[in-house]
Design an enzyme around this catalytic site. Structure first.
Site, PDB file in Angstrom:
ATOM      1  N   HIS A 140       0.303 -10.074  -6.368  1.00  0.00           N
ATOM      2  CA  HIS A 140      -0.851  -9.204  -6.579  1.00  0.00           C
ATOM      3  C   HIS A 140      -2.146  -9.994  -6.716  1.00  0.00           C
ATOM      4  O   HIS A 140      -3.219  -9.486  -6.429  1.00  0.00           O
ATOM      5  CB  HIS A 140      -0.609  -8.265  -7.757  1.00  0.00           C
ATOM      6  CG  HIS A 140       0.268  -7.132  -7.351  1.00  0.00           C
ATOM      7  ND1 HIS A 140       1.624  -7.151  -7.526  1.00  0.00           N
ATOM      8  CD2 HIS A 140      -0.011  -5.989  -6.672  1.00  0.00           C
ATOM      9  CE1 HIS A 140       2.141  -6.050  -7.014  1.00  0.00           C
ATOM     10  NE2 HIS A 140       1.176  -5.320  -6.491  1.00  0.00           N
ATOM     11  N   ARG A 199      -4.835   1.225  -6.321  1.00  0.00           N
ATOM     12  CA  ARG A 199      -3.780   0.768  -7.240  1.00  0.00           C
ATOM     13  C   ARG A 199      -4.254   1.048  -8.675  1.00  0.00           C
ATOM     14  O   ARG A 199      -4.840   0.196  -9.329  1.00  0.00           O
ATOM     15  CB  ARG A 199      -3.524  -0.721  -7.052  1.00  0.00           C
ATOM     16  CG  ARG A 199      -2.801  -1.085  -5.749  1.00  0.00           C
ATOM     17  CD  ARG A 199      -2.559  -2.583  -5.672  1.00  0.00           C
ATOM     18  NE  ARG A 199      -1.561  -2.948  -4.682  1.00  0.00           N
ATOM     19  CZ  ARG A 199      -1.837  -3.293  -3.420  1.00  0.00           C
ATOM     20  NH1 ARG A 199      -3.071  -3.301  -2.991  1.00  0.00           N
ATOM     21  NH2 ARG A 199      -0.864  -3.622  -2.599  1.00  0.00           N
ATOM     22  N   ARG A 244      -2.741   6.039  -6.214  1.00  0.00           N
ATOM     23  CA  ARG A 244      -1.328   5.840  -6.548  1.00  0.00           C
ATOM     24  C   ARG A 244      -1.187   5.848  -8.055  1.00  0.00           C
ATOM     25  O   ARG A 244      -1.957   5.202  -8.766  1.00  0.00           O
ATOM     26  CB  ARG A 244      -0.848   4.498  -5.999  1.00  0.00           C
ATOM     27  CG  ARG A 244       0.570   4.191  -6.448  1.00  0.00           C
ATOM     28  CD  ARG A 244       1.093   2.932  -5.842  1.00  0.00           C
ATOM     29  NE  ARG A 244       0.512   1.748  -6.452  1.00  0.00           N
ATOM     30  CZ  ARG A 244       0.771   0.520  -6.029  1.00  0.00           C
ATOM     31  NH1 ARG A 244       1.563   0.340  -4.983  1.00  0.00           N
ATOM     32  NH2 ARG A 244       0.233  -0.520  -6.613  1.00  0.00           N
ATOM     33  N   GLU A 266       8.895   2.491  -0.106  1.00  0.00           N
ATOM     34  CA  GLU A 266       8.912   1.042  -0.330  1.00  0.00           C
ATOM     35  C   GLU A 266      10.253   0.557  -0.856  1.00  0.00           C
ATOM     36  O   GLU A 266      10.373  -0.581  -1.303  1.00  0.00           O
ATOM     37  CB  GLU A 266       7.767   0.617  -1.256  1.00  0.00           C
ATOM     38  CG  GLU A 266       7.684   1.347  -2.561  1.00  0.00           C
ATOM     39  CD  GLU A 266       6.511   0.893  -3.436  1.00  0.00           C
ATOM     40  OE1 GLU A 266       5.925  -0.165  -3.186  1.00  0.00           O
ATOM     41  OE2 GLU A 266       6.204   1.615  -4.400  1.00  0.00           O
ATOM     42  N   ASN A 303       5.226  -4.430   1.264  1.00  0.00           N
ATOM     43  CA  ASN A 303       5.426  -5.598   0.388  1.00  0.00           C
ATOM     44  C   ASN A 303       6.748  -5.473  -0.361  1.00  0.00           C
ATOM     45  O   ASN A 303       7.578  -6.381  -0.357  1.00  0.00           O
ATOM     46  CB  ASN A 303       4.288  -5.730  -0.634  1.00  0.00           C
ATOM     47  CG  ASN A 303       2.926  -5.697   0.019  1.00  0.00           C
ATOM     48  OD1 ASN A 303       2.791  -6.076   1.168  1.00  0.00           O
ATOM     49  ND2 ASN A 303       1.927  -5.237  -0.704  1.00  0.00           N
ATOM     50  N   ASP A 304       6.912  -4.330  -1.004  1.00  0.00           N
ATOM     51  CA  ASP A 304       8.171  -4.133  -1.725  1.00  0.00           C
ATOM     52  C   ASP A 304       9.315  -3.835  -0.774  1.00  0.00           C
ATOM     53  O   ASP A 304      10.442  -4.295  -0.990  1.00  0.00           O
ATOM     54  CB  ASP A 304       8.017  -3.016  -2.767  1.00  0.00           C
ATOM     55  CG  ASP A 304       7.346  -3.535  -4.026  1.00  0.00           C
ATOM     56  OD1 ASP A 304       7.704  -4.654  -4.452  1.00  0.00           O
ATOM     57  OD2 ASP A 304       6.452  -2.866  -4.554  1.00  0.00           O
ATOM     58  N   ARG A 358       9.161 -11.329  -3.883  1.00  0.00           N
ATOM     59  CA  ARG A 358       7.838 -11.581  -3.283  1.00  0.00           C
ATOM     60  C   ARG A 358       7.012 -12.589  -4.072  1.00  0.00           C
ATOM     61  O   ARG A 358       6.003 -13.086  -3.599  1.00  0.00           O
ATOM     62  CB  ARG A 358       7.073 -10.256  -3.105  1.00  0.00           C
ATOM     63  CG  ARG A 358       6.726  -9.568  -4.393  1.00  0.00           C
ATOM     64  CD  ARG A 358       6.340  -8.114  -4.170  1.00  0.00           C
ATOM     65  NE  ARG A 358       4.905  -7.925  -4.055  1.00  0.00           N
ATOM     66  CZ  ARG A 358       4.302  -6.739  -4.083  1.00  0.00           C
ATOM     67  NH1 ARG A 358       5.028  -5.627  -4.161  1.00  0.00           N
ATOM     68  NH2 ARG A 358       3.020  -6.621  -3.974  1.00  0.00           N
ATOM     69  N   CYS A 367       0.514   0.996   3.792  1.00  0.00           N
ATOM     70  CA  CYS A 367      -0.497   0.479   2.860  1.00  0.00           C
ATOM     71  C   CYS A 367      -0.120  -0.899   2.331  1.00  0.00           C
ATOM     72  O   CYS A 367      -0.852  -1.485   1.553  1.00  0.00           O
ATOM     73  CB  CYS A 367      -0.771   1.457   1.729  1.00  0.00           C
ATOM     74  SG  CYS A 367       0.654   1.722   0.679  1.00  0.00           S
TER      75      CYS A 367
END
Ligand code: PEP
Ligand code: MG
Length: 539
Positions: free
Chosen positions: A188, A295, A331, A429, A452-453, A463, A500
């Site tokens: 992040h 986020r 989100r 995800e 990403n996830d 990650r 996203c």
């Protein structure tokens, strides 16, 4: 001249002075002193200096992130005036004839341990604060000065690693580039750097002990390189590249106001990802068509307690208003794993990425969830807000979310407060969500794929762990097939689908995504015009 290489997080070229952020892991020596009075006056001066630094930090934070987030610096100021704490330090210097650094460090450790062992969650949280203030006093005593960004000149930030909450508190205008020894490109912190449009390198093979704040460095993250103390020839090369970069940016500027349409007439929405209200500036500056991922958990980081419904309402309302009628997809809280806030008391887990996080916390603690939902429903009156839920693995979760949304609406009804139920979608995800995306598509208004996830869970590659980089393939066939499957299932059910996760900004895949029939890509604001350029040049 020292040349180091690292992994590219955000491409760019820059040159300037470095600021080395070292964690305070240095051993503090116990030194026997003879002049107690002199030691006490050294202590007094460094406390005064620390108080000034905290006041400056408070004033800066109020302006940039608001009073609630700035409150921590006020708390630190008050703790520094605590009589018990000060008396313990004084006693140690006087009775044991030790240097002030040692007395402050030992007292800091003792108080911190004492707070940590208390039952009360608020007092436990003070444990880290007392360490923080003690470190600040010790730093000032030993003449290391302030690590905060008080200088006017922007710097290249060099650090061992940075947590998302450290990064989120930084003054973006004072940072030319991020260069860290640790970290991974999907963390992040990396995402924040991309959002801020700041050249960034992680996993850099540098020795922090060889580097000193104030040294000059040239960062060329387009090739993954940083040169400390570059020679004049290297400076000229970097300056030429900076000029080139500026020209390219000017070219991209000409695309503002234009459509994201291929030569054959296919349109795609390009939205932007943000983490804070102030990021809307980047969204508008880069002419994104909307916000595809806000986020919201960043509103919860770097502070002492939960943001209230009113604070959240004001934040969401402001974003909705600033974006006028453009879509703003917010989100819900995706806290946990690398995004930690002490007051959540999430506890230590063996596998935090696969643990108690995101929607799991919201469904287990509906009062936390409902506070956010009420704020979102209220803010929806002021613009085109959509709500998106993270980390979904089952239809039952979606059903339960709908029940909780209905409860939140009922609570607002009872209070006679205006609200609107906006469109609601989910993040895809987890591999589970992909495999049942046909079923899920019938229950929601849209899908947004969190690559990403999704990649981390599909490839079983954390990650955050840069030791696994050689096993990591962002374009893995399994992930690409899953994305294709999600697009087909979404369209079969008549809903729209986007990406996203960071893969959405991967310019090598833009054409593939458009050909797959992706309806939207939501990327770092700085990538919007670059993608528009590619799309407009596609057949
Ligand atoms: C993702 O997982 O791809 C995503 C967009 O969410 P985050 O990176 O915040 O986990
Ligand atoms: Mg995610």
């Amino acid at each position: 001249m020292i040349t180091c290489t690292g992994k590219i997080v955000y491409k760019g070229v820059t040159m300037g002075k470095i600021l080395v952020l070292k964690k305070d892991g240095d051993q503090i020596k116990r030194i026997r002193i003879t002049d107690t009075q002199a030691e006490l006056s050294r202590l007094e001066k460094s406390i005064e200096q620390s108080q000034k630094q905290l006041q400056n930090l408070y004033d800066k934070a109020v302006k940039e992130v608001g009073e609630a987030s700035a409150a921590i610096f006020e708390v630190h100021q008050m703790m520094m005036e605590d009589e018990d704490y000060l008396e313990a330090i004084h006693n140690m210097i006087e009775n044991e004839s030790v240097n002030a650094e040692f007395a402050v460090a030992v007292t800091g450790d003792n108080f911190s341990e004492m707070f940590a062992s208390m039952d009360d969650a608020y007092m436990q949280a003070r444990s880290a604060d007392i360490k923080d203030i003690s470190n600040r006093i010790v730093r000032n005593l030993s003449g290391k000065g302030d690590d905060d960004f008080m200088g006017e000149e922007p710097v290249i930030l060099v650090a061992e690693d940075l947590s998302p909450s450290e990064t989120v508190q930084m003054d973006k205008d004072k940072i030319l580039a991020f260069v860290t020894k640790g970290g991974s490109a999907n963390s992040h912190t990396a995402i924040l750097a991309r959002m801020m449009n700041i050249p960034a390198l992680v996993g850099v093979d540098m020795d922090l002990d060889q580097l000193k704040s104030g040294m000059v460095a040239a960062v060329d993250s387009t090739v993954g390189e940083v040169i400390f103390e570059p020679n004049s020839e290297q400076c000229l090369t970097i300056m030429a590249k900076m000029k080139e970069q500026e020209e390219q940016q000017k070219l991209l500027e000409t695309l503002k106001g234009k459509d994201n349409v291929t030569k054959s007439g296919k349109h795609i929405h390009i939205y932007a990802n943000i983490g804070a209200v102030n990021d809307v500036g980047y969204v508008l500056e880069n002419d994104a068509g909307g916000i595809g991922l806000f986020r919201s958990e960043f509103l919860y980081l770097g502070r002492e307690d939960f943001p209230t419904e009113e604070e959240q309402f004001q934040a969401y309302k402001k974003v909705a208003q600033m974006m006028a009628e453009k879509k703003v997809i917010i989100r819900t809280l995706d806290i946990g794993a690398d995004k930690q806030a002490d007051y959540f008391q999430l506890g230590k887990e063996d596998n935090p990425a696969m643990g108690y996080r995101a929607i799991r916390i919201c469904l287990s603690e509906p009062e936390i969830f409902k506070t956010q939902l009420r704020a979102l429903l209220r803010a929806s009156v002021y613009g085109n807000i959509n709500i998106m839920y993270p980390m979904i693995i089952s239809s039952e979760e979606v059903d339960r979310i709908k029940e909780i949304v209905a409860e939140a609406a009922k609570e607002l009804d009872a209070l006679g407060v205006a609200y609107k139920i906006p469109e609601q979608g989910i993040m895809i995800e987890t591999p589970a969500a992909v495999m049942i995306s046909d079923e899920l598509a019938k229950k929601v208004d849209f899908f947004s794929i969190g690559t990403n996830d999704l990649t981390q869970y599909t490839l079983a590659i954390d990650r955050q762990n840069n030791r696994l980089d050689s096993f990591y393939n962002a374009h893995h066939k399994a992930v690409m097939k899953m994305i294709q499957m999600v697009v087909e299932n979404a369209h079969a059910a008549g809903i729209w689908v986007g990406v996203c996760g960071e893969l959405g900004a991967d310019t090598e895949l833009t054409e593939t995504f458009v050909n797959m029939g992706m309806d939207e890509l939501s990327v770092a604001p700085s990538m919007v015009l670059k993608l528009r350029n590619i799309i407009r040049n596609m057949d």
